[in-house]
Write an enzyme that holds these catalytic residues in place. Sequence first.
Site, PDB file in Angstrom:
ATOM      1  N   GLY A  11       0.790  -1.222   0.000  1.00 34.42           N
ATOM      2  CA  GLY A  11       0.000   0.000   0.000  1.00 34.42           C
ATOM      3  C   GLY A  11       0.824   1.274   0.000  1.00 34.42           C
ATOM      4  O   GLY A  11       0.426   2.287  -0.578  1.00 34.42           O
ATOM      5  N   ASN A  12       2.015   1.230   0.652  1.00 34.02           N
ATOM      6  CA  ASN A  12       2.845   2.438   0.705  1.00 34.02           C
ATOM      7  C   ASN A  12       3.410   2.808  -0.654  1.00 34.02           C
ATOM      8  O   ASN A  12       3.873   3.926  -0.860  1.00 34.02           O
ATOM      9  CB  ASN A  12       3.985   2.247   1.704  1.00 34.02           C
ATOM     10  CG  ASN A  12       4.978   1.177   1.258  1.00 34.02           C
ATOM     11  OD1 ASN A  12       4.582   0.070   0.912  1.00 34.02           O
ATOM     12  ND2 ASN A  12       6.250   1.496   1.279  1.00 34.02           N
ATOM     13  N   LYS A 129      -8.863  -9.882   6.142  1.00 31.86           N
ATOM     14  CA  LYS A 129      -8.192  -8.925   5.263  1.00 31.86           C
ATOM     15  C   LYS A 129      -8.641  -7.493   5.533  1.00 31.86           C
ATOM     16  O   LYS A 129      -9.806  -7.155   5.337  1.00 31.86           O
ATOM     17  CB  LYS A 129      -8.469  -9.284   3.803  1.00 31.86           C
ATOM     18  CG  LYS A 129      -7.715  -8.399   2.808  1.00 31.86           C
ATOM     19  CD  LYS A 129      -6.217  -8.597   2.938  1.00 31.86           C
ATOM     20  CE  LYS A 129      -5.476  -7.740   1.928  1.00 31.86           C
ATOM     21  NZ  LYS A 129      -4.016  -7.832   2.123  1.00 31.86           N
ATOM     22  N   LYS A 213      -2.962  -9.846  -2.151  1.00 38.36           N
ATOM     23  CA  LYS A 213      -2.189  -9.615  -3.380  1.00 38.36           C
ATOM     24  C   LYS A 213      -0.873 -10.373  -3.379  1.00 38.36           C
ATOM     25  O   LYS A 213      -0.334 -10.690  -4.436  1.00 38.36           O
ATOM     26  CB  LYS A 213      -1.970  -8.120  -3.610  1.00 38.36           C
ATOM     27  CG  LYS A 213      -1.136  -7.401  -2.587  1.00 38.36           C
ATOM     28  CD  LYS A 213       0.300  -7.220  -3.024  1.00 38.36           C
ATOM     29  CE  LYS A 213       1.133  -6.429  -2.050  1.00 38.36           C
ATOM     30  NZ  LYS A 213       0.925  -6.590  -0.614  1.00 38.36           N
ATOM     31  N   LYS A 275       2.684 -12.258   3.525  1.00 37.07           N
ATOM     32  CA  LYS A 275       3.883 -12.021   2.711  1.00 37.07           C
ATOM     33  C   LYS A 275       4.887 -13.150   2.911  1.00 37.07           C
ATOM     34  O   LYS A 275       5.453 -13.682   1.953  1.00 37.07           O
ATOM     35  CB  LYS A 275       4.508 -10.667   3.077  1.00 37.07           C
ATOM     36  CG  LYS A 275       3.635  -9.475   2.742  1.00 37.07           C
ATOM     37  CD  LYS A 275       4.222  -8.181   3.278  1.00 37.07           C
ATOM     38  CE  LYS A 275       3.386  -6.982   2.873  1.00 37.07           C
ATOM     39  NZ  LYS A 275       1.983  -7.055   3.307  1.00 37.07           N
TER      40      LYS A 275
END
Length: 314
Positions: A11-12, A129, A213, A275
């Site tokens: 997101g960053n 999520k 994602k 991740k």
Amino acid sequence: MTEKIVIALGGNALQSGKDEPTAEAQLQVVKNTSEKIAAICDKGYEIAVVHGNGPQVGRILLASETAKDVTPSMPFDVCGAMSQGYIGYHLQQCIRYALNSRNRNIPVVTVATQMIVEKNDPAFKNPTKPIGPFYSEKDAKELSKAKEYVMKEDSGRGWRRVVASPIPRRIVEISAIKRLWDSTVVISCGGGGIPVVENDDGSLQGVAAVIDKDFAAELLAEEVGADILLILTEVEKVAINFNKPDQQDVSSMNLKEAGEYCRQGQFAPGSMLPKVEAAMKFVRANPDKKAIITSLEKAEEALEGKTGTLFTFS
């Protein structure tokens, strides 16, 4: 031989936590992100890009629900498709410009991507999520009561709405992505892909969920035969005992070490855990390849083996 990389953007890489969450502010952040991506491409790598959409799809849904008395609200899967479109538009515009500035005239295209999930995925019974903005605990409880949202605290940063995050099983548009690969930078599986289930007659039906994602990027990396899965996030390295006095950054993990850290609960669900699990899944399926988790700013250095957290089979 040219190495293939699938890049998963956190997101960053799309929006700054310091600025207003507007499309204009996002575009400015994406310009910087695209420079980093173009620099990687300029080193001779073949790349594909996968991005998240948690904040964006949450805001699209919120806007749609707020305006329901004026125009019908959009279902969740349609909101996901909308986020793919506008995030992809920003990325392809900026990556193309950054590449052209380096005299690399490479087409960049966004593929609206559907991701098949299983109807009986247990994730639908346990939403994890995070989507949308952060709230105080008080506001989160009020939203939960008023709208029946599931709200959870997110790694000490505040409260957010959470939705189901089923495991991606198949990329519907994978044939098109493969055909484009040799000539084009493809942005696909945006937000993890639009989650759909396959009906008995072969038709597809959207469902209310957000696919992680990182798992989508891992599946794409397997499908296209990528050499490296590069997961970019806010931190330079994965840490154990995160945010504690004895926090320790980890430069490399094999499957056994990573699995033990997961069992210890070292990584937050909905944040670092997926991740790490995606990185583990990739090297488990491809023992001779590697996955890297690092920050956007350190991506080039991580590919050179100078930083980041490297995941290997053994």
